[in-house]
Scaffold this motif. Structure first.
Motif, PDB file in Angstrom:
ATOM      1  N   LYS A  81       0.815  -1.215   0.000  1.00 13.20           N
ATOM      2  CA  LYS A  81       0.000   0.000   0.000  1.00 13.20           C
ATOM      3  C   LYS A  81       0.842   1.256   0.000  1.00 13.20           C
ATOM      4  O   LYS A  81       0.554   2.232  -0.717  1.00 13.20           O
ATOM      5  CB  LYS A  81      -0.920  -0.006   1.224  1.00 13.20           C
ATOM      6  CG  LYS A  81      -1.782   1.238   1.368  1.00 13.20           C
ATOM      7  CD  LYS A  81      -2.630   1.176   2.626  1.00 13.20           C
ATOM      8  CE  LYS A  81      -3.458   2.437   2.802  1.00 13.20           C
ATOM      9  NZ  LYS A  81      -4.277   2.386   4.049  1.00 13.20           N
ATOM     10  N   LEU A  82       1.914   1.277   0.795  1.00 13.61           N
ATOM     11  CA  LEU A  82       2.745   2.470   0.939  1.00 13.61           C
ATOM     12  C   LEU A  82       3.967   2.459   0.039  1.00 13.61           C
ATOM     13  O   LEU A  82       4.745   3.420   0.039  1.00 13.61           O
ATOM     14  CB  LEU A  82       3.192   2.615   2.400  1.00 13.61           C
ATOM     15  CG  LEU A  82       2.074   2.722   3.437  1.00 13.61           C
ATOM     16  CD1 LEU A  82       2.663   2.791   4.843  1.00 13.61           C
ATOM     17  CD2 LEU A  82       1.201   3.940   3.169  1.00 13.61           C
ATOM     18  N   ASP A  83       4.142   1.363  -0.706  1.00  9.79           N
ATOM     19  CA  ASP A  83       5.294   1.232  -1.615  1.00  9.79           C
ATOM     20  C   ASP A  83       6.602   1.424  -0.846  1.00  9.79           C
ATOM     21  O   ASP A  83       7.454   2.251  -1.193  1.00  9.79           O
ATOM     22  CB  ASP A  83       5.206   2.237  -2.759  1.00  9.79           C
ATOM     23  CG  ASP A  83       6.239   1.964  -3.852  1.00  9.79           C
ATOM     24  OD1 ASP A  83       6.689   0.808  -3.958  1.00  9.79           O
ATOM     25  OD2 ASP A  83       6.593   2.916  -4.579  1.00  9.79           O
ATOM     26  N   ILE A  84       6.758   0.655   0.235  1.00 11.19           N
ATOM     27  CA  ILE A  84       7.970   0.709   1.040  1.00 11.19           C
ATOM     28  C   ILE A  84       8.644  -0.655   1.023  1.00 11.19           C
ATOM     29  O   ILE A  84       8.111  -1.632   0.481  1.00 11.19           O
ATOM     30  CB  ILE A  84       7.659   1.136   2.492  1.00 11.19           C
ATOM     31  CG1 ILE A  84       6.684   0.148   3.143  1.00 11.19           C
ATOM     32  CG2 ILE A  84       7.099   2.551   2.523  1.00 11.19           C
ATOM     33  CD1 ILE A  84       6.369   0.487   4.594  1.00 11.19           C
ATOM     34  N   GLU A  85       9.819  -0.716   1.630  1.00 13.47           N
ATOM     35  CA  GLU A  85      10.597  -1.938   1.610  1.00 13.47           C
ATOM     36  C   GLU A  85      10.158  -2.892   2.717  1.00 13.47           C
ATOM     37  O   GLU A  85       9.834  -2.456   3.825  1.00 13.47           O
ATOM     38  CB  GLU A  85      12.082  -1.615   1.797  1.00 13.47           C
ATOM     39  CG  GLU A  85      12.695  -0.817   0.662  1.00 13.47           C
ATOM     40  CD  GLU A  85      12.715  -1.601  -0.627  1.00 13.47           C
ATOM     41  OE1 GLU A  85      12.962  -2.826  -0.582  1.00 13.47           O
ATOM     42  OE2 GLU A  85      12.477  -0.993  -1.692  1.00 13.47           O
ATOM     43  N   PRO A  86      10.142  -4.195   2.434  1.00 10.86           N
ATOM     44  CA  PRO A  86       9.948  -5.157   3.530  1.00 10.86           C
ATOM     45  C   PRO A  86      11.169  -5.146   4.435  1.00 10.86           C
ATOM     46  O   PRO A  86      12.284  -4.858   3.994  1.00 10.86           O
ATOM     47  CB  PRO A  86       9.800  -6.495   2.802  1.00 10.86           C
ATOM     48  CG  PRO A  86      10.500  -6.300   1.497  1.00 10.86           C
ATOM     49  CD  PRO A  86      10.306  -4.854   1.126  1.00 10.86           C
ATOM     50  N   SER A  87      10.959  -5.412   5.695  1.00 10.46           N
ATOM     51  CA  SER A  87      12.064  -5.405   6.648  1.00 10.46           C
ATOM     52  C   SER A  87      12.984  -6.587   6.383  1.00 10.46           C
ATOM     53  O   SER A  87      12.556  -7.741   6.406  1.00 10.46           O
ATOM     54  CB  SER A  87      11.520  -5.467   8.077  1.00 10.46           C
ATOM     55  OG  SER A  87      12.568  -5.460   9.007  1.00 10.46           O
ATOM     56  N   ARG A  88      14.282  -6.297   6.119  1.00 13.81           N
ATOM     57  CA  ARG A  88      15.260  -7.352   5.827  1.00 13.81           C
ATOM     58  C   ARG A  88      16.446  -7.336   6.776  1.00 13.81           C
ATOM     59  O   ARG A  88      17.378  -8.116   6.613  1.00 13.81           O
ATOM     60  CB  ARG A  88      15.789  -7.190   4.390  1.00 13.81           C
ATOM     61  CG  ARG A  88      14.721  -7.235   3.302  1.00 13.81           C
ATOM     62  CD  ARG A  88      14.073  -8.592   3.214  1.00 13.81           C
ATOM     63  NE  ARG A  88      13.183  -8.709   2.059  1.00 13.81           N
ATOM     64  CZ  ARG A  88      12.312  -9.682   1.901  1.00 13.81           C
ATOM     65  NH1 ARG A  88      12.193 -10.626   2.834  1.00 13.81           N
ATOM     66  NH2 ARG A  88      11.529  -9.735   0.828  1.00 13.81           N
ATOM     67  N   TYR A  89      16.423  -6.462   7.767  1.00 10.58           N
ATOM     68  CA  TYR A  89      17.602  -6.304   8.625  1.00 10.58           C
ATOM     69  C   TYR A  89      17.858  -7.554   9.460  1.00 10.58           C
ATOM     70  O   TYR A  89      16.943  -8.164  10.001  1.00 10.58           O
ATOM     71  CB  TYR A  89      17.429  -5.106   9.552  1.00 10.58           C
ATOM     72  CG  TYR A  89      18.554  -4.980  10.564  1.00 10.58           C
ATOM     73  CD1 TYR A  89      19.799  -4.500  10.180  1.00 10.58           C
ATOM     74  CD2 TYR A  89      18.371  -5.370  11.893  1.00 10.58           C
ATOM     75  CE1 TYR A  89      20.833  -4.398  11.099  1.00 10.58           C
ATOM     76  CE2 TYR A  89      19.398  -5.273  12.820  1.00 10.58           C
ATOM     77  CZ  TYR A  89      20.627  -4.783  12.415  1.00 10.58           C
ATOM     78  OH  TYR A  89      21.657  -4.692  13.324  1.00 10.58           O
ATOM     79  N   GLU A  90      19.136  -7.916   9.566  1.00  4.25           N
ATOM     80  CA  GLU A  90      19.590  -8.976  10.453  1.00  4.25           C
ATOM     81  C   GLU A  90      20.783  -8.464  11.239  1.00  4.25           C
ATOM     82  O   GLU A  90      21.677  -7.833  10.673  1.00  4.25           O
ATOM     83  CB  GLU A  90      19.988 -10.230   9.678  1.00  4.25           C
ATOM     84  CG  GLU A  90      18.834 -10.910   8.945  1.00  4.25           C
ATOM     85  CD  GLU A  90      19.294 -12.156   8.210  1.00  4.25           C
ATOM     86  OE1 GLU A  90      18.780 -13.239   8.506  1.00  4.25           O
ATOM     87  OE2 GLU A  90      20.183 -12.017   7.335  1.00  4.25           O
ATOM     88  N   GLY A  91      20.811  -8.709  12.532  1.00  5.76           N
ATOM     89  CA  GLY A  91      21.924  -8.259  13.356  1.00  5.76           C
ATOM     90  C   GLY A  91      21.437  -7.715  14.687  1.00  5.76           C
ATOM     91  O   GLY A  91      20.259  -7.844  15.042  1.00  5.76           O
ATOM     92  N   PRO A  92      22.333  -7.089  15.443  1.00  9.21           N
ATOM     93  CA  PRO A  92      21.949  -6.527  16.751  1.00  9.21           C
ATOM     94  C   PRO A  92      20.852  -5.491  16.594  1.00  9.21           C
ATOM     95  O   PRO A  92      20.807  -4.761  15.600  1.00  9.21           O
ATOM     96  CB  PRO A  92      23.251  -5.878  17.248  1.00  9.21           C
ATOM     97  CG  PRO A  92      24.342  -6.529  16.467  1.00  9.21           C
ATOM     98  CD  PRO A  92      23.758  -6.855  15.133  1.00  9.21           C
ATOM     99  N   THR A  93      19.991  -5.405  17.581  1.00 12.36           N
ATOM    100  CA  THR A  93      18.893  -4.453  17.505  1.00 12.36           C
ATOM    101  C   THR A  93      18.761  -3.713  18.823  1.00 12.36           C
ATOM    102  O   THR A  93      19.268  -4.147  19.864  1.00 12.36           O
ATOM    103  CB  THR A  93      17.565  -5.150  17.151  1.00 12.36           C
ATOM    104  OG1 THR A  93      16.573  -4.171  16.843  1.00 12.36           O
ATOM    105  CG2 THR A  93      17.076  -6.032  18.292  1.00 12.36           C
TER     106      THR A  93
END
Length: 296
Positions: free
Chosen positions: A158-170
């Motif tokens: 709907k918002l034409d944004i990226e899916p979350s793909r981050y891996e690592g410390p948060t």
């Protein structure tokens, strides 16, 4: 646990199609760009405080110490590090907001995130926006990029944004995002890139970039008051510092060349159209007060 509202704090109101906007000082907040964005929204939207998290539950006071100050009546006050929840009714908009601004906790992160979710549920929030800022190899002389991501496939489309793909410390932003997703509340994470060579607070240009993205996502106009001039003054100040150090000046030039040769979404026709729409919406905003918003 959440402190119960006292006589000076109203009970949670019925909000229209509410959205939660949250930011947390600390590891997720380079240049304090994200927390200052929520502080700015609190000020210009006239938000009303609802509750505070109990600092005893979440903070190591040797890491985040209480502060002492004197109020307008000359009385000595002690302020504890905490998270504050407030609400605002947006003028000329069909929705309201719940603002969450706090400090990344030292302990009990899952319980802390659950309290954020509890507040979102209590007002029937249909969307949660978390704001963050990170240090990156970006030049201070160019528009600071803001990335938007979500784990919700409907919002991604709907918002034409990226899916979350981050891996690592948060940090706590990632933990809150996970808790919100587990609760079935759609959410979007916004991150602004702050130049790593000038990452100390304040970062008004980063704050401004986040607020522009909030405007776009929510289709609202945010009164900016002195923030654009603060951002220009910040950039001029960094220019002067870079001009006094040849190595930094050369490094900034390399970053500028890399940025200018890459694809520039800020210069696209779509981005220009969005900027013009923001101008048209803001043109009819009431004049700002002379004192502007408080910062800090």
């Amino acid at each position: 646990m959440l402190e119960q509202p006292d006589d000076a704090r109203p009970a949670a109101p019925v909000l229209r199609d509410p959205v939660v906007i949250a930011a947390f000082e600390g590891w997720n907040d380079a240049g304090e760009a994200a927390s200052q964005a929520v502080a700015h929204l609190h000020e210009v939207w006239g938000a009303v405080e609802l509750a505070e998290f109990d600092p005893e539950e979440y903070h190591d006071f040797q890491v985040n110490r209480p502060t002492v100050h004197y109020d307008e009546d000359g009385r000595r006050r002690l302020t504890w590090p905490t998270t504050r929840v407030s609400y605002a009714r947006l003028p000329d908009a069909s929705r309201d907001v719940l603002l969450v601004r706090g400090i990344e906790p030292s302990m009990r992160w899952r319980t802390y995130a659950a309290e954020v979710v509890e507040h979102a549920r209590s007002v029937g929030a249909g969307l949660v926006l978390t704001l963050g800022a990170l240090l990156a190899d970006v030049p201070h002389t160019r528009p600071l990029p803001v990335t938007s991501s979500s784990e919700d496939p409907d919002l991604v489309q709907k918002l034409d944004i990226e899916p979350s793909r981050y891996e690592g410390p948060t940090g706590i932003v990632g933990v809150v995002q996970d808790a919100v997703a587990s609760a079935g509340i759609p959410s979007v994470s916004l991150w602004v890139a702050v130049p790593h060579y000038v990452g100390q607070p304040p970062s008004p240009k980063g704050t401004l970039a986040l607020l522009h993205r909030v405007e776009e996502l929510l289709d609202v106009s945010v009164p900016l008051a002195d923030l654009p001039e603060d951002a220009r003054a910040w950039e001029r100040g960094v220019d002067e510092l870079a001009g006094e150090d040849g190595e930094i000046a050369e490094y900034v030039q390399q970053l500028e060349e890399a940025k200018d040769t890459a694809e520039l979404p800020e210069a696209s026709g779509e981005a220009i159209a969005r900027e013009f729409e923001r101008y048209l919406r803001r043109r009819d905003d009431p004049p700002r007060r002379d004192d502007g918003p408080r910062r800090g």
